[in-house]
Design an enzyme around this catalytic site. Structure first.
Site, mmCIF file in Angstrom:
data_model
loop_
_atom_site.group_PDB
_atom_site.id
_atom_site.type_symbol
_atom_site.label_atom_id
_atom_site.label_comp_id
_atom_site.label_asym_id
_atom_site.label_seq_id
_atom_site.Cartn_x
_atom_site.Cartn_y
_atom_site.Cartn_z
ATOM 1 N N GLN A 101 -38.005 -3.676 -36.651
ATOM 2 C CA GLN A 101 -36.859 -3.266 -37.209
ATOM 3 C C GLN A 101 -35.686 -2.993 -36.383
ATOM 4 O O GLN A 101 -34.494 -2.723 -36.651
ATOM 5 C CB GLN A 101 -37.013 -2.125 -38.098
ATOM 6 C CG GLN A 101 -38.242 -2.094 -39.206
ATOM 7 C CD GLN A 101 -38.678 -0.714 -39.588
ATOM 8 O OE1 GLN A 101 -38.185 -0.048 -40.510
ATOM 9 N NE2 GLN A 101 -39.535 -0.298 -39.005
ATOM 10 N N VAL A 103 -32.860 -3.248 -33.441
ATOM 11 C CA VAL A 103 -31.710 -4.325 -33.119
ATOM 12 C C VAL A 103 -31.431 -4.177 -31.740
ATOM 13 O O VAL A 103 -30.318 -4.887 -31.162
ATOM 14 C CB VAL A 103 -30.394 -4.034 -34.060
ATOM 15 C CG1 VAL A 103 -30.882 -4.262 -35.597
ATOM 16 C CG2 VAL A 103 -29.931 -2.608 -33.849
ATOM 17 N N HIS A 119 -34.125 -6.794 -38.893
ATOM 18 C CA HIS A 119 -32.882 -6.248 -39.078
ATOM 19 C C HIS A 119 -31.645 -6.830 -37.986
ATOM 20 O O HIS A 119 -30.831 -6.359 -37.828
ATOM 21 C CB HIS A 119 -32.913 -4.591 -38.906
ATOM 22 C CG HIS A 119 -33.541 -4.228 -39.849
ATOM 23 N ND1 HIS A 119 -33.962 -2.742 -40.071
ATOM 24 C CD2 HIS A 119 -34.176 -4.528 -41.232
ATOM 25 C CE1 HIS A 119 -34.715 -2.571 -41.394
ATOM 26 N NE2 HIS A 119 -34.761 -3.764 -41.775
ATOM 27 N N SER A 191 -40.546 5.635 -39.579
ATOM 28 C CA SER A 191 -40.754 6.713 -40.727
ATOM 29 C C SER A 191 -41.143 5.680 -41.928
ATOM 30 O O SER A 191 -41.467 6.668 -43.009
ATOM 31 C CB SER A 191 -39.343 7.369 -41.004
ATOM 32 O OG SER A 191 -38.389 6.553 -41.310
ATOM 33 N N GLU A 217 -45.076 11.811 -36.087
ATOM 34 C CA GLU A 217 -45.122 12.728 -37.086
ATOM 35 C C GLU A 217 -46.023 11.770 -38.261
ATOM 36 O O GLU A 217 -45.845 11.005 -38.411
ATOM 37 C CB GLU A 217 -43.850 13.143 -37.586
ATOM 38 C CG GLU A 217 -43.121 13.873 -36.588
ATOM 39 C CD GLU A 217 -41.616 13.900 -36.852
ATOM 40 O OE1 GLU A 217 -41.204 13.545 -38.301
ATOM 41 O OE2 GLU A 217 -40.862 14.797 -36.114
ATOM 42 N N ALA A 233 -45.121 7.087 -28.623
ATOM 43 C CA ALA A 233 -45.635 5.567 -28.342
ATOM 44 C C ALA A 233 -45.776 5.223 -26.926
ATOM 45 O O ALA A 233 -46.549 4.569 -26.430
ATOM 46 C CB ALA A 233 -44.725 4.793 -29.124
#
Ligand code: OAD
Length: 241
Positions: A101, A103, A119, A191, A217, A233
């Site tokens: 996602q 860019v 995206h 998320s 989270e 990560a």
């Protein structure tokens, strides 16, 4: 966390075809702001006045000023160990697709090859009127805001805004890859609030594809995936490999 990391290692040992889905959390350790959460961009900026076609029609200067600022920020950022681990994973798999996602183009910089940029990419611009040609433009800061093509047509960032379709070339890549179900999908640093992503993950689960999440989270996906690894990560992914 080590137990979960070992489990993912085990999953990877048996996997030949792997997909990784990434979100802003993967670039967070490079210094690129995420969208949601305490320091997310959507805390200070309203997506409806910056990231929709209507916002661009109403105030292209304001929209471009925001993108020019983000381009400047991203230009100072480098891939981090998470990007690097994902590129290494690709090199060690028989078949691999990275669905992002993001860019910012940092996956490309890290050496990832087979990427679906769902995206778009902030370093590309597109004419806002036909012919809708698109090209790379890394100029920063932009000399004129909003930038225009030779014939005066407004250029726009080649990113996907709210209310727009996903790029058909990229969705075709994803559909092609998943027409032969992969052994494992790893979802990192998102998320998971975007409809297409939730749809894909639900589809994977329904067809029995193993899904692992790596995130700082809990998210809406945490309850439905096979394994959740709670951590950065940039710390988790290099450990797995
Ligand atoms: P979000 O900002 O919504 O979520 C970032 C996620 O990354 C959160 O779940 C964090 O917990 C997690 N995270 C942050 N730092 C991390 C780290 N170091 N390691 C692991 N996880 C970490 O970003 P996205 O989910 O990518 O779309 O947002 C999706 C889309 O919404 C974006 O592409 C953008 C936005 O509106 C458009 O602009 C169309």
């Amino acid at each position: 966390m080590d137990q979960q990391v070992n489990k993912l290692r085990e999953f990877l040992r048996d996997a030949k075809r792997v997909a990784v889905i990434t979100g802003a959390g993967v670039s967070a350790e490079s210094g690129v702001p995420t969208f949601r959460g305490k320091e997310g961009l959507w805390r200070d900026y309203d997506p409806t006045v910056l990231a929709t076609p209507q916002a661009f029609r109403e105030d292209p200067k304001l929209v471009w000023e925001w993108y020019d600022w983000r381009r400047g920020l991203i230009a100072t950022c480098l891939p981090n160990p998470a990007h690097e681990a994902i590129a290494k994973l690709e090199a060690s798999c028989e078949d691999f697709l990275l669905i992002t996602q993001n860019v910012d183009g940092l996956h490309h910089l890290a050496g990832s090859q087979n990427i679906a940029e769902m995206h778009g990419n902030i370093w590309r611009v597109r004419r806002s009127a036909p012919p809708h040609r698109e090209w790379e433009d890394r100029t920063h800061p932009l000399a004129d805001i909003p930038p225009r093509d030779h014939d005066g047509t407004l250029l726009r960032p080649a990113v996907v805004w709210y209310g727009e379709m996903l790029p058909s070339q990229e969705t075709a890549k994803v559909e092609r890859f998943f027409s032969d179900p992969p052994d494992l999908v790893i979802v990192v640093g998102t998320s998971a609030q975007i409809t297409w992503l939730i749809g894909y993950v639900q589809q994977f689960r329904a067809t029995g594809i193993r899904v692992v999440e790596v995130n700082l989270e809990p998210t809406g996906l945490s309850g439905i995936v096979d394994l959740t690894i709670r951590g950065r990560a940039g710390a988790v992914l290099p450990k797995v490999l």
